[in-house]
Design an enzyme around this catalytic site. Structure first.
Site, PDB file in Angstrom:
ATOM      1  N   ASP A   1      -3.761   1.432   6.824  1.00  0.00           N
ATOM      2  CA  ASP A   1      -2.486   0.939   5.765  1.00  0.00           C
ATOM      3  C   ASP A   1      -2.174  -0.514   5.819  1.00  0.00           C
ATOM      4  O   ASP A   1      -2.032  -1.324   4.670  1.00  0.00           O
ATOM      5  CB  ASP A   1      -1.267   1.611   5.924  1.00  0.00           C
ATOM      6  CG  ASP A   1      -1.452   3.148   5.676  1.00  0.00           C
ATOM      7  OD1 ASP A   1      -2.478   3.381   5.121  1.00  0.00           O
ATOM      8  OD2 ASP A   1      -0.402   4.117   5.942  1.00  0.00           O
TER       9      ASP A   1
ATOM     10  N   GLU B   1      -0.600  -1.148  -6.321  1.00  0.00           N
ATOM     11  CA  GLU B   1      -1.602  -0.669  -6.886  1.00  0.00           C
ATOM     12  C   GLU B   1      -1.243   0.213  -8.038  1.00  0.00           C
ATOM     13  O   GLU B   1      -0.413   0.690  -8.387  1.00  0.00           O
ATOM     14  CB  GLU B   1      -2.277   0.459  -5.763  1.00  0.00           C
ATOM     15  CG  GLU B   1      -2.519  -0.026  -4.157  1.00  0.00           C
ATOM     16  CD  GLU B   1      -2.864   1.016  -3.463  1.00  0.00           C
ATOM     17  OE1 GLU B   1      -3.835   1.415  -3.178  1.00  0.00           O
ATOM     18  OE2 GLU B   1      -1.815   1.490  -2.815  1.00  0.00           O
TER      19      GLU B   1
ATOM     20  N   ASP C   1       0.895  -1.195  -0.194  1.00  0.00           N
ATOM     21  CA  ASP C   1       0.030  -0.004   0.022  1.00  0.00           C
ATOM     22  C   ASP C   1       0.768   1.405  -0.035  1.00  0.00           C
ATOM     23  O   ASP C   1       1.645   1.450   0.850  1.00  0.00           O
ATOM     24  CB  ASP C   1      -0.868   0.000   1.291  1.00  0.00           C
ATOM     25  CG  ASP C   1      -1.964   1.327   1.232  1.00  0.00           C
ATOM     26  OD1 ASP C   1      -2.581   1.601   0.321  1.00  0.00           O
ATOM     27  OD2 ASP C   1      -1.663   2.077   2.243  1.00  0.00           O
TER      28      ASP C   1
END
Length: 395
Positions: free
Chosen positions: A368, A285, A203
């Site tokens: 997170d 991501e 993340d």
């Protein structure tokens, strides 16, 4: 896999003058070629060569240098067209987009100039290069690099090398301290990719640079403080406006970028090393276009646009390829709102920047950490779906 290796040239005063004059000449010629291309509707490279090659030779450029100037200009227009098509310069009718299309592309006097093996040769044992300039061939120009970089150049250098000048200031001394660099392309074979036992979700963020599903968290506090100090110092020096202040601004111009790049190298190496040691893959991501999608207050815009998530992703990607670690990108939608324990999605689950409390199962954890677990699970799903056969079953 292609990566670049940077070496610093150590030219003598006369050699530095020739290198600086060469860069100014070729970039001035590139600006002229750009004007011709713009007036001609940006023709193909072969057609552009017919309009400009003779003039470039008359300006004192060698055959290969003239070809590279034409190719560099045509590539610049190709990049501009791709950015417009991708929407990187705004929507149709926007001021920035119209401005980019309304005038020819220009090149800075110190912009990079490509050299191939016909106009640049390397002598690795002597740590020197022989390079073409407008003043003739320069031989025995010394360069400086680390032992690892020299080994990489010797074993894997292939293709063109770019000559650039950074913040050049001429000094009348025996050995010139003008920062000339050669950026060489190295073609390194990729390691064989193994079958991962699982995926480490990563993340990315501003408060925490990276948080992984294995428990590693790279805090962004130090980097954000450094950026804030650099911003405040730039404001003071710009307001002062004296010659010494401008010299200091020029000296510190890339300090923040170097510090950020070093931090991203450390973080990416830690993530890839952990994945390689545990036999896992890495799930990142896909944050493409996030700056244009997000709407923030004015005081939050500077941290967002200083966020170097793309650079960190590139570092993780090339380090993973060198180590044979599988890497995939996943859709970041709802990763911060979905509970990694029960799968419940709700905006109210994210109570603050750091706190995640599921309204369905009551799970409480760092936000997170929760997002990294969701990303890792998505990575496993995408990897499995890509491996599944799409062939219909035989009736």
């Amino acid at each position: 896999m292609k990566i670049v290796t940077q070496v610093k040239l150590l030219p003598e005063a006369g050699q530095a003058a020739a290198l600086g004059a060469t860069l100014r000449t070729v970039n001035e010629a590139a600006c002229w070629v750009s004007g011709v291309a713009f007036e001609s509707g940006v023709p193909r490279e072969y057609e552009l060569r017919k309009h400009t090659y003779a003039e470039l030779k008359a300006r004192g450029l060698g055959a290969q240098a003239a070809q590279h100037v034409i190719k560099k200009t045509r590539d610049a227009y190709t990049t501009l067209k791709a950015n417009i098509r991708a929407g990187n310069l705004g929507k149709p009718g926007s001021k920035r987009r119209d401005k980019a299309r309304s005038k020819p592309i220009t090149f800075r006097p110190q912009a990079a100039q490509p050299f191939d093996d016909r106009c640049l040769s390397w002598q690795y044992d002597a740590k020197t290069v022989s390079i073409w300039t407008t003043a003739g061939r320069l031989r025995g120009v010394r360069f400086l690099c680390s032992p690892d970089a020299l080994k990489m150049l010797r074993e894997h250098r292939k293709g063109e090398s770019d000559l650039i000048e950074r913040d050049g200031v001429f000094y009348q001394i025996a050995v010139c301290d003008i920062p000339f660099y050669l950026i060489a392309v190295c073609d390194i074979p990729e390691a064989e990719q193994y079958e991962p036992s699982g995926f480490i979700g990563v993340d990315l963020g501003i408060t925490n640079i990276a948080t992984t599903s294995t428990g590693y968290r790279a805090a962004g506090r130090g980097l954000n403080r450094h950026r804030k100090r650099q911003l405040d110092l730039r404001k003071k020096l710009q307001a002062k406006g004296t010659k010494s202040a401008k010299r200091l601004l020029k000296k510190r111009s890339r300090k923040e970028a170097r510090h950020s790049a070093n931090t991203n190298h450390i973080v990416s190496k830690t993530i890839v090393t952990t994945a390689e040691r545990t036999g896992s893959g890495i799930a990142l991501e896909d944050l493409t276009g996030i700056r244009s999608r997000v709407r923030l207050r004015k005081d939050q815009r500077t941290p967002l646009h200083s966020w170097s998530f793309h650079q960190l992703g590139q570092y993780i990607e090339y380090k993973a390829k060198r180590a044979g670690v599988p890497l995939i990108y996943v859709d970041p939608a709802y990763t911060s709102q979905q509970c990694s324990e029960c799968g419940h999605i709700d905006r109210r689950n994210r109570q603050s920047q750091s706190t995640f409390a599921c309204r369905s199962c009551g799970a409480l954890m760092h936000a997170d950490d929760n997002a990294s677990h969701n990303i890792g699970r998505k990575g496993e799903t995408v990897w499995t779906a890509g491996r599944e056969s799409r062939v219909p079953a035989t009736p």
